[in-house]
Design an enzyme around this catalytic site. Structure first.
Site, PDB file in Angstrom:
ATOM      1  CG  ASP A  48      -1.583  -1.310   1.499  1.00 49.05           C
ATOM      2  OD1 ASP A  48      -1.714  -1.687   2.681  1.00 49.05           O
ATOM      3  OD2 ASP A  48      -1.941  -1.979   0.532  1.00 49.05           O
ATOM      4  CD  GLU A 227      -8.758  -2.843  -1.018  1.00 46.01           C
ATOM      5  OE1 GLU A 227      -9.467  -2.974   0.004  1.00 46.01           O
ATOM      6  OE2 GLU A 227      -7.757  -3.563  -1.226  1.00 46.01           O
TER       7      GLU A 227
HETATM    8  O1  AHR Z   1      -2.836  -3.845   3.394  1.00 44.98           O
HETATM    9  C1  AHR Z   1      -3.947  -3.715   4.242  1.00 44.98           C
HETATM   10  C2  AHR Z   1      -5.197  -3.446   3.434  1.00 44.98           C
HETATM   11  O2  AHR Z   1      -5.279  -4.465   2.423  1.00 44.98           O
HETATM   12  C3  AHR Z   1      -5.210  -2.123   2.685  1.00 44.98           C
HETATM   13  O3  AHR Z   1      -5.798  -1.080   3.433  1.00 44.98           O
HETATM   14  C4  AHR Z   1      -6.044  -2.454   1.480  1.00 44.98           C
HETATM   15  O4  AHR Z   1      -5.874  -1.551   0.401  1.00 44.98           O
HETATM   16  C5  AHR Z   1      -5.533  -3.847   1.150  1.00 44.98           C
HETATM   17  O5  AHR Z   1      -6.456  -4.571   0.465  1.00 44.98           O
END
Ligand code: AHR
Length: 476
Positions: A48, A227
């Protein structure tokens, strides 16, 4: 601590959090010696990742750590330097309460002169409750985010008290917006994307607009997910990437596009690409590429930042596989001004494209017929990794990213070809080219054929005298 959990399907699976592996902190030797050039993976075990170049001239980088227990930050004068830069811990999850469990996907922003880091957090304690993930922010008390004291600013306020994460902040036409992922009551998905102007760092200035709900087959593989929004304004448009599906090899990037002069709070101005724009690639060996951000390199050229694994098969919940490494690569554009994400380029020095001097529309490329020069069939066909021979000179070997087993070789008769390394000293010598940079033009002088260099004639690649016009290349 062993929990029975899965944040995605809210269905009990088993993952041993206490087995969450230790961080691989040291950069690999290749990275440490990368010099000016960045090497992928840029930073191991940082998912991320957000990388941006601030107006103080530093690149700042944060991201999720495998233990999900702390917010970290590093900075460097160069992108490559992030690989070995000192990483400081800004804040750790609390001993109890709503921010005592997972800390996910931090993003650092300078808002009205104050450093604020947004992140998603949940409580500890086990069971499904650890996925009561909400968005919070911490703020720095000083001008230097690496040395200041960070304390909780509060919780990000959204219209629903539900699973929300991956917030990003951007300014468009003088208005500061926040985009984020959230589970909306009444919509049976894990998360959708929302957009709203910010009134304060933690409150919305208007009711949010729902930008997209995961419905397409590539968005709902494993789990129904949209997301990790990231925004880039280029060529009169706003491009918002997002990540979809389960966080294993099916994880990929989607794209929403809106005219830069439109009312971006109108959901109808956002057009979703019907296909994913960035996906797993088995030729280059990158799996589950996603959760991206955007930055620029030292020359101001757009860079895509994302995470991806080196392998496809994952045991247990992918969320607790630590090897989503931070990766970067050039972001190019199609003739219509839209981004060409290409494919994840794979491990090693960042690849480059070779264009004959004076013929900007042509590129060295390879296809089933071998090496050619001209209008390439695809971006990946033009991307060649220049592998340092490591003899202290600028001598390199050139490998197509989609065929990392092949090398460009020079033959005594002046022919040039792509061939598999047979391990012989003769092949090694024929595949070596001394890279000479000369006022914007580069030449690749064949070590095995003195005086001759990589050149183009028509659409053919061959050797020509090293000083000839035909042997001049522009690297992009
Ligand atoms: O890495 C943790 C979470 O997993 C992140 O917030 C999300 O974007 C991913 O899918």
């Amino acid at each position: 601590m062993t929990l029975s959990l899965s944040r995605r399907g809210f269905i009990a699976t088993t993952a041993a959090l206490s087995a969450a592996p230790r961080l691989a902190r040291a950069a690999s030797p290749a990275q440490a010696n990368a010099g000016a050039g960045a090497v992928n993976p840029l930073v191991k075990q940082r998912a991320d990742a957000q990388i941006f170049r601030h107006d103080d001239g530093y690149y700042y980088m944060t991201g999720s750590v495998p233990e999900y227990d702390r917010l970290v930050l590093r900075r460097s004068r160069t992108l490559a330097g992030l690989a070995t830069a000192e990483e400081v811990v800004l804040w750790r999850h609390q001993a109890s309460g709503p921010m005592s469990g997972f800390l996910w996907a931090p993003e650092l922003h300078n808002i009205d002169g104050r450093w604020i880091m947004y992140f998603a957090a949940g409580p500890s304690g086990g069971g499904e409750d650890v996925f009561r993930i909400r968005t919070y922010a911490v703020a720095c008390d000083g001008a230097d985010p690496m040395t200041g004291t960070w304390s909780v600013l509060g919780q990000f306020q959204t219209p629903w008290d539900s699973f929300n994460l991956d917030s990003t902040v951007f300014v468009h036409r003088g208005v500061r917006y926040v985009a984020w992922a959230q589970r909306e009551p009444g919509i049976e998905t894990n998360s959708n994307l929302y957009l709203a102007p910010l009134a304060t760092p933690l409150t919305l200035g208007a009711r949010p607009t729902r930008l997209t709900v995961p419905t397409l087959d590539w968005e709902i593989r494993g789990f129904k997910v949209a997301e990790a929004p990231a925004v880039l304004e280029r060529n009169g448009r706003l491009f918002m990437t997002y990540s979809a599906s389960a966080t294993d090899a099916r994880y990929c990037l989607g794209l929403l596009t809106a005219p830069a002069d439109a009312d971006i709070m109108d959901p109808d101005v956002w057009v979703k690409s019907p296909e994913p724009v960035f996906v797993t690639n088995r030729e280059t060996g990158v799996y589950g590429p996603g959760h991206n951000s955007f930055t620029v390199d030292e020359q101001g050229r757009d860079i895509l930042v994302y995470h991806g694994r080196d392998y496809e098969a994952i045991s247990g919940d992918p969320l607790f596989d630590p090897n989503r490494h931070t990766r970067i690569q050039r972001l190019y554009y199609k003739p219509d001004g839209t981004p060409d994400f290409g494919i994840p380029v794979g491990n090693g020095p960042l690849p480059e494209r070779l264009s004959p001097s004076g013929d900007a529309g042509s590129f060295l490329f390879h296809d089933e017929r071998g090496l050619q020069c001209g209008a390439a069939p695809s971006l990946p066909a033009t991307q060649f990794r220049m592998l340092p021979v490591g003899d202290g000179t600028e001598t390199v070997r050139l490998a197509p990213i989609t065929r990392p087993d092949l090398r460009i070789v020079a033959n005594a008769d002046g022919a040039v070809a792509l061939a598999a390394d047979d391990g012989s000293p003769a092949f090694a010598r024929r595949s070596q080219f001394l890279r000479v940079k000369d006022d914007g033009t580069e030449r690749f002088i064949a070590v095995a054929v003195p005086g001759k260099a990589l050149a183009v004639k028509g659409n053919r690649i061959l050797l020509a005298p090293r000083g000839s016009k035909a042997s001049g290349w522009r690297i992009d």
